[in-house]
Design an enzyme around this catalytic site. Structure first.
Site, PDB file in Angstrom:
ATOM      1  N   ASP A  34      66.876  39.059  31.702  1.00  0.00           N
ATOM      2  CA  ASP A  34      65.959  39.254  32.834  1.00  0.00           C
ATOM      3  C   ASP A  34      66.046  40.700  33.313  1.00  0.00           C
ATOM      4  O   ASP A  34      66.564  40.981  34.385  1.00  0.00           O
ATOM      5  CB  ASP A  34      66.378  38.263  33.947  1.00  0.00           C
ATOM      6  CG  ASP A  34      65.486  38.321  35.170  1.00  0.00           C
ATOM      7  OD1 ASP A  34      64.351  38.821  35.059  1.00  0.00           O
ATOM      8  OD2 ASP A  34      65.927  37.850  36.238  1.00  0.00           O
ATOM      9  N   ASP A  36      57.000  33.896  39.527  1.00  0.00           N
ATOM     10  CA  ASP A  36      57.794  35.107  39.720  1.00  0.00           C
ATOM     11  C   ASP A  36      57.073  36.255  39.003  1.00  0.00           C
ATOM     12  O   ASP A  36      56.989  36.269  37.773  1.00  0.00           O
ATOM     13  CB  ASP A  36      59.174  34.845  39.089  1.00  0.00           C
ATOM     14  CG  ASP A  36      60.131  36.005  39.183  1.00  0.00           C
ATOM     15  OD1 ASP A  36      59.732  37.079  39.648  1.00  0.00           O
ATOM     16  OD2 ASP A  36      61.298  35.815  38.772  1.00  0.00           O
ATOM     17  N   ASP A  88      58.015  39.432  39.367  1.00  0.00           N
ATOM     18  CA  ASP A  88      58.942  40.574  39.407  1.00  0.00           C
ATOM     19  C   ASP A  88      58.439  41.640  40.395  1.00  0.00           C
ATOM     20  O   ASP A  88      58.258  41.339  41.559  1.00  0.00           O
ATOM     21  CB  ASP A  88      59.150  41.161  37.997  1.00  0.00           C
ATOM     22  CG  ASP A  88      59.963  40.238  37.089  1.00  0.00           C
ATOM     23  OD1 ASP A  88      60.573  39.286  37.607  1.00  0.00           O
ATOM     24  OD2 ASP A  88      59.990  40.466  35.876  1.00  0.00           O
ATOM     25  N   CYS A 102      68.361  41.093  37.593  1.00  0.00           N
ATOM     26  CA  CYS A 102      68.486  39.796  38.256  1.00  0.00           C
ATOM     27  C   CYS A 102      68.976  40.049  39.679  1.00  0.00           C
ATOM     28  O   CYS A 102      69.835  40.904  39.905  1.00  0.00           O
ATOM     29  CB  CYS A 102      69.476  38.934  37.492  1.00  0.00           C
ATOM     30  SG  CYS A 102      70.106  37.558  38.471  1.00  0.00           S
TER      31      CYS A 102
HETATM   32  C1  LIG Z   1      64.765  33.691  40.901  1.00  0.00           C
HETATM   33  C2  LIG Z   1      64.933  34.636  39.762  1.00  0.00           C
HETATM   34  O1  LIG Z   1      64.260  35.838  40.079  1.00  0.00           O
HETATM   35  C3  LIG Z   1      64.262  34.084  38.499  1.00  0.00           C
HETATM   36  O2  LIG Z   1      63.742  34.890  37.712  1.00  0.00           O
HETATM   37  O3  LIG Z   1      64.323  32.875  38.302  1.00  0.00           O
HETATM   38  C4  LIG Z   1      66.412  34.932  39.404  1.00  0.00           C
HETATM   39  C5  LIG Z   1      67.238  33.692  39.209  1.00  0.00           C
HETATM   40  C6  LIG Z   1      68.601  33.876  38.545  1.00  0.00           C
HETATM   41  O4  LIG Z   1      68.773  34.812  37.739  1.00  0.00           O
HETATM   42  O5  LIG Z   1      69.472  33.047  38.783  1.00  0.00           O
HETATM   43  C7  LIG Z   1      66.985  35.845  40.490  1.00  0.00           C
HETATM   44  O6  LIG Z   1      67.467  35.339  41.512  1.00  0.00           O
HETATM   45  O7  LIG Z   1      66.919  37.075  40.304  1.00  0.00           O
HETATM   46 MG   LIG Z   2      63.140  36.720  38.655  1.00  0.00          MG
END
Ligand SMILES: C[C@](O)(C(=O)O)[C@H](CC(=O)O)C(=O)O
Ligand SMILES: [Mg+2]
Length: 298
Positions: A59, A86, A88, A123
């Site tokens: 991510d 999401d 981003d 993340c």
């Molecule tokens: C919510 C989140 O943006 C996601 O992409 O699901 C992530 C979740 C995770 O990596 O646990 C985030 O919190 O950045």
């Molecule tokens: Mg995310």
């Protein structure tokens, strides 16, 4: 002709009818059908989930608008539940963000969340995040809100500022994001339950507030009741089912290799008839039989 509610309007309705609204991550179309039949009211497509599950990537801002849209379309085709996506950082400047919002609406999404990290994002629960200025994030929000072709489409601002700038600054940003037109606030990587209350007190009673209860991160696995008591309106479980599915798959792959058959793990599997029930398989089969019967009579 009866006009049906837009996905955004369905999301807003679910938000008023559920206190708090639980939003579960559905990694693919089939997961979405399961969440719906089980009785959930809203579902989520995780950016991390698209990167990890659909592309085998971390991510770290590697996936694009089109990568995410592909999964959005598959999910919205299979489920009527309102989908939070999401996005981003919105994938670029004002014109890119505007295109992102319009494409999300066309693909059937109900809501999005966009964050204040730099475009090379990480993340939210990992160290060394960098964030943009309040003004830059406000510009992102204005571009998103201005682009919306459905006034009910829900645009949530996520702030990752708590880790880097502290609670007071994160709350101040949240207020500025609402002033720029965001419909709600996603408070990321919150470490104490009473921090949600602080967001709530500063934002007033009417701004929807989301708690991200992702596992193995910075936030404890608070119960929805605890979260409702500190003013949280939406509780997100972005990757919970995905993590469990991965462990189950890992066990099955290992067992097939070590045992030479699936006997030890077959009890952990969803059965064929359970699979078919969620898909409405028999309904399709009946339709096909009827169609062929009609053809034969001709
Ligand atoms: C919510 C989140 O943006 C996601 O992409 O699901 C992530 C979740 C995770 O990596 O646990 C985030 O919190 O950045
Ligand atoms: Mg995310």
């Amino acid at each position: 002709m009866s006009r049906s509610l837009s996905p955004g309007a369905i999301f807003r309705k679910a938000l008023t009818e559920n206190n708090p609204l639980q939003i579960v991550g559905t990694i693919n179309a089939y997961s979405a059908t399961m969440a719906q039949k089980i009785g959930h009211q809203a579902i989520y497509l995780s950016g991390a989930g698209v990167a990890n599950a659909s592309y085998g990537l971390p991510d770290l801002a590697i996936t694009s608008l089109n990568d995410v849209l592909e999964d959005v379309r598959r999910i919205t085709a299979a489920s009527q539940l309102p989908l939070l996506v999401d996005i981003d950082t919105g994938w670029g400047g004002a014109f890119n963000i505007s295109r992102t919002v319009q494409e999300m609406i066309k693909a059937g999404a109900a809501a999005v969340h966009m964050e204040d990290q730099v475009s090379q994002k990480r993340c939210g629960h990992r160290p060394n995040k960098e964030i943009v200025s309040t003004q830059e994030m406000q510009d992102r929000i204005r571009a998103a809100v201005d682009a919306r072709t459905d006034p009910d489409f829900f645009i949530m601002a996520r702030t990752d500022a708590l880790a880097q700038e502290g609670l007071a600054a994160a709350i101040e940003r949240a207020k500025q994001y609402i002033a720029a037109g965001a419909d709600g606030i996603f408070a990321e990587a919150v470490t104490q339950l009473d921090q949600y209350q602080a967001f709530r007190d500063a934002l007033g009673p009417d701004v929807p507030l989301l708690a991200n209860i992702t596992e193995f991160g910075q936030t404890e696995l608070f119960n929805k009741k605890q979260l409702a008591d500190v003013g949280v309106d939406m509780v997100l479980y972005p990757l919970s089912a995905f993590r469990a599915m991965n462990r189950a798959a890992e066990n099955v792959y290992s067992s097939i290799l070590s045992e030479g058959d699936q006997k030890q793990v077959v009890d952990s599997m969803q059965t064929r008839s359970e699979l078919y029930d969620y898909l409405g398989y028999h309904h399709y089969e009946d339709k096909l039989d009827k169609l062929f019967a009609e053809q034969k009579q001709k």
